[in-house]
Write an enzyme that holds these catalytic residues in place. Structure first.
Site, short mmCIF file in Angstrom:
data_model
loop_
_atom_site.label_atom_id
_atom_site.label_comp_id
_atom_site.label_asym_id
_atom_site.label_seq_id
_atom_site.Cartn_x
_atom_site.Cartn_y
_atom_site.Cartn_z
N TYR A 59 43.21 41.94 42.41
CA TYR A 59 43.23 43.38 42.19
C TYR A 59 43.58 44.10 43.48
O TYR A 59 43.43 43.57 44.58
CB TYR A 59 41.88 43.88 41.66
CG TYR A 59 40.73 43.80 42.63
CD1 TYR A 59 40.45 44.85 43.51
CD2 TYR A 59 39.90 42.69 42.67
CE1 TYR A 59 39.38 44.79 44.40
CE2 TYR A 59 38.82 42.62 43.55
CZ TYR A 59 38.57 43.68 44.42
OH TYR A 59 37.52 43.62 45.30
N CYS A 60 44.06 45.33 43.34
CA CYS A 60 44.35 46.20 44.49
C CYS A 60 44.16 47.64 44.02
O CYS A 60 43.61 47.88 42.94
CB CYS A 60 45.75 45.96 45.05
SG CYS A 60 47.08 46.25 43.86
N THR A 61 44.63 48.61 44.79
CA THR A 61 44.37 50.03 44.47
C THR A 61 45.03 50.46 43.17
O THR A 61 44.37 50.96 42.26
CB THR A 61 44.86 50.93 45.61
OG1 THR A 61 44.22 50.54 46.82
CG2 THR A 61 44.54 52.39 45.32
N ILE A 95 42.53 49.20 40.63
CA ILE A 95 41.18 49.77 40.59
C ILE A 95 41.22 51.17 39.99
O ILE A 95 40.31 51.59 39.26
CB ILE A 95 40.57 49.83 42.00
CG1 ILE A 95 40.57 48.45 42.64
CG2 ILE A 95 39.17 50.40 41.98
CD1 ILE A 95 40.29 48.46 44.13
#
Length: 441
Positions: A332-334, A362
């Site tokens: 996952y990332c931003t 996210i």
């Protein structure tokens, strides 16, 4: 100065988790090996970091005309010379860490400007872009510049034959709508985060979606409270990559990315991982953001690499192949864009059993699960610093290094939030010396 950056990288790559005394010695030793231009740049960053640290200790609530005083380490200082001596003698490791972070920001900015300048040397022939600029005669200038606003975050991977034309169009579009922010254009696609009034950002979404290259849906644009004030200016440029991983897009293509999981699916995977706790050793929940992002907010039981920028991610993978061997990886990332290339690189190593990524990042997860498995703040690359969906404040305490919720800072942050409205900079004293980093989302 660009040629000096490489030789200075070892100094900047000092592990920020090392013992402070060891780091100070190493930093001093390596600083002596720098060139004159490097020393000047680092010296400037150190002076600014020192001044900022001292300023943060000034007692608040003093009336104009009163003598200034500073409070630090349970002591009160009433003279500049006294607080300066105290900080120099007691807080040198912290000042050095802040200076290193500031210098890294400076290098990132210089590298980015050099890259943009090099790519823009071959500007395309002028092209009529008026057909892609919306008619805004029905919208007043006041509606474009004043009123409630928001910040958009989006990306689209697609083949762009002439990115300079798209760059010119995006710059003209943003200027007409009075938007601020940053847009990266490359032959592999577009990546942007812009802020403005609700009317202006809605017009921007419609205009970008109408371009035949992108084929985007309205849901591809993630939104949060904000506006043009969340960015210092507008920066639109042509780059080699729309997210700087430092790998040729033709070699590691987004088309090799892992399987996309909707927030609901990802939530169930994390739920299963948490439920099994230590029993589940065949699944890794991987945060592919930078350490200063995961430091203030992360998923429960995640693996958060200690990297300063995304271009270090490939090296991290290369050095930890055994860790990922035969594992199921949830990334996952931003907003999802770093996972596209990051998962592609991880899959190219052919060691993982399965590689999945959180679709929409996210940002999209929090829209559906504000009290889910992501705790703390979501770091954003603008003047807000962070946005939150829950009340947790997670950070490393400066005194003991533990990851914890800070009640005092939390109370202070809540009071500031009530006083300054929805767009204040969310931070606590544990992270007040954060680096200001260029966009890397």
């Amino acid at each position: 100065m660009a040629e000096d950056n490489t030789s200075f990288s070892e100094f900047l790559d000092l592990d920020h988790d090392l013992d402070r005394d060891t780091r100070t010695c190493n930093g001093v030793r390596q600083e002596k090996q720098l060139s004159a231009s490097q020393r000047r740049g680092y010296s400037l960053c150190r002076r600014k970091s020192f001044a900022g640290f001292v300023a943060s200790k000034r007692n608040s609530g003093q009336e104009e005309g009163d003598y200034s005083s500073w409070c630090c380490c349970a002591q009160t200082f009433r003279e500049h010379s006294a607080i300066h001596k105290h900080v120099a003698r007691t807080h040198d490791p912290e000042i050095q860490r802040l200076a290193q972070d500031a210098y890294q920001c400076l290098l990132n900015q210089l590298e980015e400007e050099a890259e943009t300048q090099q790519l823009n040397e071959c500007e395309a022939e002028p092209v009529d872009i008026s057909a892609w600029i919306p008619d805004t005669r029905h919208i007043s200038e006041e509606q474009l510049q004043k009123g409630p606003g928001k910040v958009l975050l989006y990306y689209r991977y697609c083949q762009i034959e002439d990115p300079h034309v798209i760059c010119a169009w995006q710059r003209a579009l943003c200027e007409k709508l009075h938007l601020t922010g940053k847009v990266r254009v490359a032959t592999e696609g577009i990546n942007g985060t812009v802020g403005g009034t609700n009317m202006a950002t809605d017009a921007y979404i419609d205009a970008t979606r109408s371009h035949p290259l992108f084929k985007m849906e309205k849901d591809d644009f993630k939104t949060s409270d904000g506006g043009a004030e969340c960015f210092k200016d507008l920066r639109v440029g042509v780059y080699k990559e729309i997210v700087p991983m430092g790998m040729d897009p033709d070699v590691v293509s987004y088309q090799l990315a892992g399987v996309h999981l909707e927030p609901e699916e990802f939530h169930k995977e994390v739920e299963a991982l948490v439920a099994k706790a230590d029993e589940n050793d065949d699944t890794i929940l991987l945060d592919c953001r930078n350490f200063y992002e995961s430091k203030i907010g992360q998923f429960t039981q995640c693996l958060a690499p200690s990297i300063r920028k995304f271009s270090y991610f490939p090296d991290y993978v290369d050095q930890n192949l055994d860790l990922f061997r035969d594992k199921k990886v949830l990334m996952y990332c931003t907003g999802g864009i770093r996972c596209e290339r990051g998962s592609a690189y991880l899959r190219s190593k052919d060691v993982c059993k399965e590689v999945y990524q959180l679709k929409g990042g996210i940002h999209r997860y929090l829209e559906q699960f504000p009290e889910g498995f992501f705790r703390g703040k979501l770091f954003v690359f603008d003047e807000r610093y962070a946005i939150s969906s829950n009340k947790d404040i997670i950070s490393e305490c400066r005194q003991d290094g533990r990851t914890a919720c800070c009640p005092a800072c939390q109370t202070k942050g809540q009071n500031q939030s009530q006083a300054s409205g929805p767009h204040h900079k969310e931070e606590c004293e544990c992270t007040e010396g954060r680096p200001r980093i260029p966009q890397d989302a």
